[in-house]
Design a protein around this motif. Structure first.
Motif, short mmCIF file in Angstrom:
data_model
loop_
_atom_site.label_atom_id
_atom_site.label_comp_id
_atom_site.label_asym_id
_atom_site.label_seq_id
_atom_site.Cartn_x
_atom_site.Cartn_y
_atom_site.Cartn_z
N SER A 36 0.83 -1.21 0.00
CA SER A 36 0.00 0.00 0.00
C SER A 36 0.87 1.26 0.00
N LEU A 37 2.13 1.11 0.39
CA LEU A 37 3.05 2.25 0.36
C LEU A 37 3.97 2.19 -0.87
N ASN A 38 3.60 1.34 -1.81
CA ASN A 38 4.39 1.21 -3.05
C ASN A 38 5.83 0.75 -2.81
N ILE A 39 6.01 -0.04 -1.76
CA ILE A 39 7.31 -0.64 -1.51
C ILE A 39 7.26 -2.09 -2.00
N PRO A 40 8.26 -2.53 -2.76
CA PRO A 40 8.25 -3.93 -3.22
C PRO A 40 8.29 -4.91 -2.05
N PHE A 41 7.46 -5.93 -2.14
CA PHE A 41 7.39 -6.95 -1.09
C PHE A 41 7.76 -8.30 -1.68
N TYR A 42 8.69 -9.00 -1.05
CA TYR A 42 9.10 -10.32 -1.55
C TYR A 42 8.83 -11.38 -0.50
N TYR A 43 8.06 -12.35 -0.88
CA TYR A 43 7.80 -13.49 0.00
C TYR A 43 8.82 -14.57 -0.31
N ILE A 44 9.67 -14.87 0.64
CA ILE A 44 10.67 -15.93 0.47
C ILE A 44 10.55 -16.88 1.65
N PRO A 45 9.95 -18.05 1.44
CA PRO A 45 9.78 -18.99 2.55
C PRO A 45 11.14 -19.36 3.12
N ALA A 46 11.19 -19.58 4.41
CA ALA A 46 12.48 -19.88 5.05
C ALA A 46 12.27 -20.93 6.12
N THR A 47 12.96 -22.00 5.99
CA THR A 47 12.96 -23.03 7.03
C THR A 47 14.42 -23.42 7.24
N ARG A 48 14.63 -24.16 8.31
CA ARG A 48 15.99 -24.58 8.59
C ARG A 48 16.59 -25.33 7.39
N GLU A 49 15.74 -26.11 6.72
CA GLU A 49 16.22 -26.96 5.65
C GLU A 49 16.59 -26.14 4.40
N THR A 50 15.76 -25.15 4.13
CA THR A 50 15.95 -24.41 2.88
C THR A 50 16.72 -23.11 3.08
N ARG A 51 17.36 -23.00 4.23
CA ARG A 51 18.00 -21.72 4.56
C ARG A 51 18.94 -21.23 3.45
N GLN A 52 19.78 -22.12 2.97
CA GLN A 52 20.77 -21.69 2.00
C GLN A 52 20.12 -21.12 0.74
N GLU A 53 19.13 -21.86 0.28
CA GLU A 53 18.41 -21.42 -0.91
C GLU A 53 17.74 -20.06 -0.71
N SER A 54 17.07 -19.92 0.46
CA SER A 54 16.39 -18.65 0.76
C SER A 54 17.40 -17.51 0.80
N GLU A 55 18.51 -17.76 1.47
CA GLU A 55 19.49 -16.69 1.61
C GLU A 55 20.08 -16.29 0.26
#
Lengths: 297, 297, 297, 297
Positions: free
Chosen positions: C147-166
């Protein structure tokens, strides 16, 4: 979770919860009589606070929160039976159901920080009330208010048109069955008639540590005086400007580096928290007024 | 006015004043029963505070201060009649007379700021207790203590002689009929036997914001960690070092300019006020302990 | 007034304003050399703060804010000429223009109170930065961010997928040229590689008064311990969990009536203000780090 | 360690330490000129604080603490050479040696808590001054004062005999070469002549959060108004009652249970700390006065 859903769930959870507020001349036997009464209705006292202004010949105040099975249906019965005790001890009293939420109107002008804080607490499920409408003498607040599906009314207000504006306002307050008016930095003075119509039901936030800097431009005057702390005060509105019963106050430290603009920013955060606390306490029936002072249980 | 004269006058003024402390399983009817009981003795409830850990199946706590005509003579009568109620609700309870002042022993080492603050409050008539004696493992405090006509005992204490020292101390505590021991920066660890002999009757001041910096040299460690606030904690002593029920805590702001020495000076003023508040609350029977936490009424 | 318009105006007003941050071994003549240098460029020192860890053989720190005519065009000249002084005194230093706003990324999980406070301050023109993007492992924040025109990124993060998320996160941070990462109650632990890539550029808010309650569930543990004050701490993130240099801390009073849920609500308001202050100080280049401690000018 | 021994040791340790206080119209080059000057004398700047009321055309203030080898012998040389710079920038300035302790007179009436706190800090080596004498219009303080070998003068003071009393007081202040007068709850108003003789050298503690409750009986009036915080204010005495430049203020929370007597007790502890801080800052030359406001470095 949506606000209305939160409120609904809260009312469900609290449906057997009641509050009893009493003030009366102090004498032995009051607590015994009241607690005996509640016990007869199988009510469990969950919280109880009391205060005596002066144990010998003063005034006694008590606030009891209790749980009573099937309270909603038995409320009238409790009330009618309580009259005997109330008469015996010459009590002023009120018995209310927690699930009967108060209906609140917020008045605001151009500065929105107090309004935003109130709305935020309300959205987060931390302020249990129906915010029925917002009235403003400016248009700044319309966006944020309407985005929450709260009716917003723009009513211009000047010294000249005060009577007319207030008539419109009073009409709306009646229509929306308002129990509490919050002046969230509403920069207009209300007439004596208006104040009397909502006695002890109008909470204002004044942007100084009262009684210092009564009236206009308190931050400018605080700056001029060179104070080392600035504050904010929430109080019930009476017909004496900034002289009503104080509900809550707080302060923050400032120093010689802070200009008026800095005082206003620091002050804004005090105003937000002080007003919010006062409004919550009112909504929870925690405030009793005695001789222009508040007892906050 | 002399201290003893002040205490005497206080006891005269409070001679009809009693305190009732109760904890028991929560259920409806407790307040009704207790207040009814007091009313029968023409007692007027002056102050009452209650708390439930969990309204459904939790523990209920109440502290009542009351005035009862001729209380000193009727105390035993009240106590014996109260047993019926106490049994019915499975209460832990205590009924005491305000005029029966607790007898306090202060333990101190080389740093005197906490001792001085306690003595000052006592001299000013703001701490109602008999300070029966001061025990120290150093001689620094002798002057100030004896100038107030309080007996001062120097008992050297080292890790090696701990048992011997404690025997002497316990002997004195017994002889002087001590109700409360205040460790006013007493830098020795007490043995398990000693602590058990005065369970919930030993108040310590720890010079950190617990549970941060348990143990030795908290100011040095606070400096090392670079905290922005330092604190002090008063707690009842248990056999787990610095793990006893916390009574009171407070903090003050520090910054990068403050060296260890500054932290100690700033901290000293927090220690003084935190310990004093805790001791006063204990003397006024305001503190109840439940599962290693305090309820302070 | 729109945010971007406010930022633009601020940059205009501040276009001749620069900041010089220096740390070096302490010795006489540093201030003389630096102030002489600035004077040669007709720069007026507007604000200056200094600190010595230890006057004899310690480290000297100074932050100078100055106004220099035509600074934007002369910046490189100043920098190249300053090298002589810097070399002479073995300085670590940085000269920056106030108008070159830092670019900020906010990481958030489900609880939005810290994010909201930051956005609010930013909207009000009280936090001078470009908020370039918000990254979250949940969807809760999307609405308010977009709503403030700021880009929002959803990146799921779990212990297992940490490297990928980062990897995704680091890619975005690079793409958006991020200077500062704010962990506004982001409930994931960052890997050592991530932290090193943004050393002293990641600010976290921990919901306790560190070093008390390091790690998970601090409010639950504060409740268990029965503390009388709860706090929040903002710090730079290092690879030792909750052990990084503390920037700011604050506390509020609680009592035996407050359950875990109450501590969380009270704590949320401390977290909001503590994180906001820390972020503002970083953006204004007020923070220097020395031996895991901060100097905040 | 005895007080005089502590003071002596402090003076030894600080014998090369000087303080330079400057105020002048703001312009570029001031810091460069002053730091260059000190560097010529091999002086190392230990601490420096500055402030501009308004960068464009305002007043500039700076306080520098420095170490200069053999300062005691070179002081006059520094002073005479500094004149050139001082004239160029139209400076008001003062250069003093830390080892030249200020000589303090304390005025007190019946209530001794502020006096006691000052004496305590002084005894503990935390207030670096010669307490030359104590003057009182009552006898209450004699014991504590004389026990520390400080001369005590009883000078009765009433509205009628004010002139006479002040003559005696001024005579003593001259005789004892007093630099600073501390009104530690001295309940008499000073005449205009007296105040002018010690302009900006008289520090008072007022028992309210000024400008609230100017004048007599502030605690009574705070109680009447129902404030939720009470405070104390230390300020330089001018001829406008309680209107002088504020040095320090602080507050504490009170509630409806606190009677006037409680406010006085709570307030006493605020008065003690607020006055002590103000006196220390004055003794360390940290306070500059500008347009009835203080700059506290």
């Amino acid at each position: 979770m949506e606000v209305q859903e939160q409120l609904h769930q809260y009312k469900e959870n609290q449906k057997d919860r009641g509050r009893l507020l009493i003030s009366c001349p102090d004498q032995p036997g009051i607590v015994a009589a009241v607690s005996q009464f509640l016990y007869k209705f199988n009510a469990n006292i969950m919280d109880s606070n009391q205060h005596s202004t002066n144990p010998e010949g003063g005034t006694f105040f008590i606030r009891i929160e209790f749980e009573c099975p099937d309270l909603a249906n038995r409320k009238e019965e409790l009330k009618s039976q309580f009259h005997t005790i109330a008469d015996k001890f010459s009590m002023n009293w009120d018995l209310s159901l927690v699930q009967e939420l108060k209906r609140t109107a917020i008045f605001v002008s151009k500065q929105l920080h107090c309004l935003r804080e109130l709305l935020w607490e309300w959205q987060s499920g931390d302020m249990m009330t129906e915010i029925a409408l917002v009235i403003s003498n400016h248009e700044e607040a319309r966006g944020v208010v309407e985005s929450l599906n709260i009716p917003f009314y723009y009513i211009p207000a000047t010294r000249e048109t005060r009577q007319e504006s207030e008539e419109q306002q009073l009409q709306l307050l009646k229509e929306y069955q308002i129990d509490l008016i919050v002046l969230a930095r509403y920069m207009q003075i209300l007439t004596s008639d208006f104040v009397q119509a909502y006695e002890r039901k109008i909470i204002n936030i004044h942007h100084s540590f009262l009684p210092a800097f009564v009236g206009a431009k308190p931050y400018e005057r605080a700056y001029e005086r060179g104070v080392k702390l600035i504050g904010a005060t929430s109080h019930y509105v009476t017909n004496d400007l900034d002289e009503g019963p104080i509900i809550e106050q707080d302060v923050m430290r400032v120093n010689h580096r802070d200009h008026v603009q800095d005082l206003k920013k620091i002050g804004a955060s005090i105003e937000r928290s002080v007003l919010t606390r006062a409004v919550k306490w009112h909504l929870e029936d925690r405030i009793l007024v005695h001789e222009n002072k508040t007892i906050v249980f």
